[in-house]
Design a protein around this motif. Structure first.
Motif, mmCIF file in Angstrom:
data_model
loop_
_atom_site.group_PDB
_atom_site.id
_atom_site.type_symbol
_atom_site.label_atom_id
_atom_site.label_comp_id
_atom_site.label_asym_id
_atom_site.label_seq_id
_atom_site.Cartn_x
_atom_site.Cartn_y
_atom_site.Cartn_z
ATOM 1 N N ASP A 100 0.851 -1.191 0.000
ATOM 2 C CA ASP A 100 0.000 0.000 0.000
ATOM 3 C C ASP A 100 0.892 1.248 0.000
ATOM 4 O OD1 ASP A 100 -1.770 2.077 0.475
ATOM 5 O OD2 ASP A 100 -2.978 0.942 1.917
ATOM 6 N N SER A 101 1.213 1.743 -1.176
ATOM 7 C CA SER A 101 2.148 2.864 -1.295
ATOM 8 C C SER A 101 1.620 4.130 -0.626
ATOM 9 C CB SER A 101 2.456 3.139 -2.770
ATOM 10 O OG SER A 101 1.264 3.426 -3.489
ATOM 11 N N GLN A 102 0.290 4.330 -0.651
ATOM 12 C CA GLN A 102 -0.279 5.512 -0.014
ATOM 13 C C GLN A 102 -0.128 5.441 1.497
ATOM 14 O OE1 GLN A 102 -1.841 8.404 -1.681
ATOM 15 N NE2 GLN A 102 -1.097 8.986 0.337
ATOM 16 N N LEU A 103 -0.361 4.266 2.058
ATOM 17 C CA LEU A 103 -0.182 4.074 3.498
ATOM 18 C C LEU A 103 1.254 4.365 3.897
ATOM 19 C CD1 LEU A 103 -1.089 2.907 6.318
ATOM 20 C CD2 LEU A 103 -0.278 0.702 5.477
ATOM 21 N N VAL A 104 2.198 3.785 3.172
ATOM 22 C CA VAL A 104 3.616 3.976 3.494
ATOM 23 C C VAL A 104 3.999 5.448 3.402
ATOM 24 C CG1 VAL A 104 5.971 3.414 2.801
ATOM 25 C CG2 VAL A 104 4.221 1.631 2.796
ATOM 26 N N ALA A 105 3.501 6.123 2.375
ATOM 27 C CA ALA A 105 3.803 7.553 2.214
ATOM 28 C C ALA A 105 3.227 8.371 3.364
ATOM 29 C CB ALA A 105 3.244 8.049 0.875
ATOM 30 N N ASN A 106 1.978 8.077 3.743
ATOM 31 C CA ASN A 106 1.352 8.802 4.845
ATOM 32 C C ASN A 106 2.120 8.608 6.144
ATOM 33 O OD1 ASN A 106 -0.634 9.533 3.033
ATOM 34 N ND2 ASN A 106 -2.172 8.103 3.817
ATOM 35 N N LEU A 107 2.493 7.355 6.420
ATOM 36 C CA LEU A 107 3.215 7.055 7.656
ATOM 37 C C LEU A 107 4.583 7.726 7.661
ATOM 38 C CD1 LEU A 107 2.348 3.265 8.113
ATOM 39 C CD2 LEU A 107 1.563 5.158 9.545
ATOM 40 N N ASN A 108 5.300 7.636 6.551
ATOM 41 C CA ASN A 108 6.630 8.243 6.488
ATOM 42 C C ASN A 108 6.565 9.743 6.733
ATOM 43 O OD1 ASN A 108 7.991 5.880 5.981
ATOM 44 N ND2 ASN A 108 7.985 6.115 3.768
ATOM 45 N N ASN A 109 5.554 10.383 6.163
ATOM 46 C CA ASN A 109 5.414 11.830 6.306
ATOM 47 C C ASN A 109 5.147 12.212 7.756
ATOM 48 O OD1 ASN A 109 4.986 14.609 5.471
ATOM 49 N ND2 ASN A 109 2.810 14.210 5.746
ATOM 50 N N VAL A 110 4.141 11.592 8.366
ATOM 51 C CA VAL A 110 3.748 11.997 9.718
ATOM 52 C C VAL A 110 4.776 11.553 10.746
ATOM 53 C CG1 VAL A 110 1.941 11.879 11.452
ATOM 54 C CG2 VAL A 110 1.330 11.911 9.036
ATOM 55 N N MET A 111 5.305 10.339 10.602
ATOM 56 C CA MET A 111 6.304 9.861 11.557
ATOM 57 C C MET A 111 7.536 10.756 11.533
ATOM 58 S SD MET A 111 5.082 7.421 13.197
ATOM 59 C CE MET A 111 3.752 6.244 13.113
ATOM 60 N N GLY A 112 7.915 11.191 10.346
ATOM 61 C CA GLY A 112 9.059 12.085 10.243
ATOM 62 C C GLY A 112 8.821 13.385 10.992
ATOM 63 N N ILE A 113 7.622 13.932 10.865
ATOM 64 C CA ILE A 113 7.278 15.177 11.566
ATOM 65 C C ILE A 113 7.308 14.977 13.078
ATOM 66 C CG2 ILE A 113 5.406 16.825 12.000
ATOM 67 C CD1 ILE A 113 4.571 16.425 9.067
ATOM 68 N N LEU A 114 6.708 13.880 13.555
ATOM 69 C CA LEU A 114 6.673 13.621 14.995
ATOM 70 C C LEU A 114 8.074 13.444 15.563
ATOM 71 C CD1 LEU A 114 3.628 11.167 15.226
ATOM 72 C CD2 LEU A 114 3.715 13.549 15.973
ATOM 73 N N LYS A 144 -4.190 8.200 7.526
ATOM 74 C CA LYS A 144 -5.052 8.829 6.527
ATOM 75 C C LYS A 144 -4.584 10.255 6.251
ATOM 76 C CE LYS A 144 -8.076 5.404 6.336
ATOM 77 N NZ LYS A 144 -8.155 4.536 5.144
ATOM 78 N N ASN A 145 -4.470 10.616 4.976
ATOM 79 C CA ASN A 145 -4.168 12.005 4.654
ATOM 80 C C ASN A 145 -5.471 12.793 4.517
ATOM 81 O OD1 ASN A 145 -5.187 11.666 1.988
ATOM 82 N ND2 ASN A 145 -3.182 10.948 1.274
#
Length: 483
Positions: A20-34, A161-162
Motif C-alpha cells: 500500500d504505497s499511499q499508506l507507506v507515504a502517509n506514515l513516512n510523512n507523519v512519523m518524520g514530523i513527529l 489517513k491524509n
C-alpha cells in the motif's frame, strides 16, 4: 470477538500493507514530523532529558512496587470525593459494568472521549451487539469509526489517513460536501460533534493518571472533546487500567512532562482535565455521577512477573511506534491487536495471551530504537527478546497463555543442532566452510528459493553473500581457544 489470528492471516495483511504505497507515504510523512518535533523540543527546551526520564521511571517503579496499597488508598479517597468505584477483573466484567450503568439510566447512546482501555476491551463492538450506540468524539477516533476501522496508533488513531482520504470519508459517511482543506474538514467534524453533544446524558473516557493520595483522575487532550464528554453529561464513566495509579500529583506531573513531548513533540497539551468528583451543590456544571472502573485484564499477572513487570511502566505516549522502522512500513493494523508497535509486541501477548498474538513478536528488528526513546526507560527490545523465548517454550512460563504453546518439533531439532555446532570448534569451522560454498557460489544463489529455511529468508531479503576468502578465514581460526 476474535482474538486468535493464524500465521497466514498475519503474513497476508503484512504483504497487503507493504504494497500500500499511499499508506507507506502517509506514515513516512507523519512519523518524520513527529520524530523531528520531539527531537527539536527536547534539545531546545529540556536541559537534562535523561534525568527527567529517570525520574519518570522511578515514579512508575515506586507505584508498581506498592500498587496494592495505592489502589486501596485511591478507592477510599475517590469514594470520599463522591466517585463510585467498580473493579473489573477482565474485559467481560468491564463491559458488563458499562452496560449495566447504561441500562440503569435508560440511555441508548454514549459519547466517548479517547480511551485505549475501551479499545482493549472492545467496548464499542460489545455495546453495538446490545443495541447501544457508542460515538467517538476524538477527531482521529471519529474518522476511523466512520470508516469502520480500529485505531492504527495509540495516540494518533487516524495517522495513516491524509486529508484527501479524510475528505472522502466525511463526504461518504456524513453526507456532506467538503474539500480537503484542513479548516473545512475541522468545521465538518465540529458541526457533526456539536449536534451529538447537544442531547447526550452519558459520557465515557479513559484515564491518563489516577492519583491515590487525592482520589482524583487526570486526563490530557488537545481538542476539548474530552472535557465535553466528561462535564456536559449527567453520568461520566472512566475506564482506568490499574497501572495508571500513581501516589501524588507531583508524581503525575513528572509523567505528564514526559508523555506530551514524547507523543507529539509539544511541551504541553491544550487541555488538562483533573476530575475530583461529581458536581457539587454550588457547581455550575459537571456530571451528577462519576463512575471509575479499575481494570485488571491480566495486569496483575504482568506485575507478578519479575522479568516483564516493567512493561506496566508504559504511559501510552507512542514514541516507540514513531521511531520503529517496522511500524512505519506497515502501520498498526498489521499487528491485528489493540496495541501495535514495540509496546504492543510487549504488552499484547501478556494481556491477550501469547498463544493468541505471539506472532507480532516477529515484527521487530531488535534495533533498540524503542528502548532508547522510551520516556520511562522500558527495555522494550530486551522484553521482546524474552517474550520470543516464551513463544517457543524457553522462558519462565509466567506469561498469559504460555501453557498453550506447543513448540514446533522441527524448530526444536534445528536449534538443538545449532547448539551442538556452536559449542564445537570442529563442527563450527565445518559449518562456516560449508556455508561459504553456498553463499559465494552462483549455484547457491540460483537455487536459494528452493533450499529449506533459506527460501524463507530470500522471499523478502537479498541473498546473503559472505565477503572475502571464507576458506582463508576458517584456516585463520585454527588453534583459536574458545572460552
Amino acid at each position: 470477538m476474535k482474538f486468535y489470528h493464524s500465521k497466514e492471516e498475519y503474513e497476508s495483511v503484512i504483504r497487503k500493507k507493504l504494497d500500500d504505497s499511499q499508506l507507506v507515504a502517509n506514515l513516512n510523512n507523519v512519523m518524520g514530523i513527529l520524530r523531528k518535533n520531539r527531537f527539536n523540543l527536547i534539545n531546545e527546551h529540556y536541559g537534562d532529558w535523561d534525568s527527567l526520564k529517570e525520574q519518570g521511571r522511578a515514579v512508575k517503579q515506586k507505584a508498581l512496587s506498592d500498587l496494592g496499597r495505592l489502589l486501596v488508598l485511591f478507592e477510599q479517597n475517590a469514594i470520599k470525593n463522591g466517585f463510585k468505584v467498580h473493579w473489573a477483573n477482565d474485559a467481560s466484567e468491564a463491559n458488563a459494568i458499562v452496560l449495566s450503568l447504561i441500562k440503569s439510566k435508560g440511555v441508548n447512546k454514549i459519547l466517548k472521549g479517547k480511551s485505549m482501555a475501551s479499545e482493549e476491551i472492545h467496548l464499542n463492538a460489545y455495546l453495538k451487539e446490545q443495541g447501544i450506540e457508542a460515538i467517538e468524539t476524538d477527531l482521529g477516533e471519529l474518522i476511523i469509526q466512520l470508516n469502520d476501522e480500529p485505531p492504527v496508533h495509540i495516540v494518533a488513531p487516524a495517522i495513516h489517513k491524509n486529508r484527501f482520504e479524510v475528505a472522502e470519508i466525511f463526504n461518504k459517511h456524513l453526507n456532506v460536501q467538503t474539500t480537503a482543506e484542513i479548516e473545512s474538514l475541522n468545521n465538518v467534524a465540529r458541526n457533526h460533534l456539536r449536534s451529538q453533544f447537544q442531547n447526550f446524558s452519558m459520557g465515557l473516557s479513559g484515564v491518563n493518571f489516577a492519583i491515590a493520595n487525592e482520589g482524583a483522575i487526570w486526563l490530557i487532550e488537545n481538542e476539548g472533546n474530552g472535557r465535553m464528554s466528561t462535564t456536559a453529561c449527567d453520568v461520566h464513566i472512566a475506564i482506568c487500567g490499574i497501572e495508571k495509579i500513581v501516589e501524588s500529583f507531583e508524581d503525575a506531573s513528572i509523567l505528564d512532562a514526559l508523555v506530551v513531548p514524547s507523543a507529539t513533540g509539544q511541551s504541553t497539551t491544550c487541555y488538562k482535565n483533573i476530575i475530583t468528583g461529581p458536581r457539587k451543590e454550588d457547581d455550575l456544571d459537571g456530571p451528577k455521577e462519576v463512575h471509575i472502573i479499575l481494570l485488571d485484564n491480566n495486569r496483575s499477572n504482568i506485575l507478578a512477573d519479575p522479568a516483564l513487570y516493567n512493561s506496566l511502566n508504559c504511559i501510552r505516549c507512542g514514541a516507540c511506534m514513531n521511531h520503529c522502522p517496522v511500524y512505519d512500513k506497515i502501520g498498526g493494523h498489521a499487528y491485528l491487536t489493540t496495541y501495535p508497535g514495540p509496546i504492543g509486541a510487549v504488552i499484547s501477548p501478556q494481556i491477550f495471551g501469547i498463544e493468541n498474538c505471539g506472532y507480532i513478536l516477529n515484527l521487530c528488528s531488535l534495533c533498540g530504537r524503542c528502548s532508547e526513546v522510551c520516556p520511562v526507560k522500558i527495555p522494550l527490545a530486551d522484553n521482546i527478546r524474552l517474550l520470543r523465548g516464551e513463544s517457543v517454550g524457553q522462558g519462565h512460563r509466567l506469561v498469559a497463555g504460555v501453557e498453550n504453546i506447543t513448540r514446533n518439533t522441527f524448530e526444536k531439532n534445528i536449534f538443538y543442532a545449532f547448539k551442538k555446532m556452536a559449542t564445537s570448534g570442529v563442527l563450527w569451522r565445518f559449518m562456516l566452510w560449508f556455508q561459504g560454498l553456498g553463499m559465494t557460489s552462483a549455484l547457491g544463489q540460483r537455487f536459494a528459493h528452493k533450499i529449506p529455511l533459506l527460501k524463507n529468508w530470500v522471499k523478502c531479503r537479498t541473498f546473503p553473500v559472505l565477503n572475502g576468502n571464507i576458506h582463508q578465514k576458517v584456516k585463520s581460526l585454527q588453534g583459536v581457544v574458545y572460552e
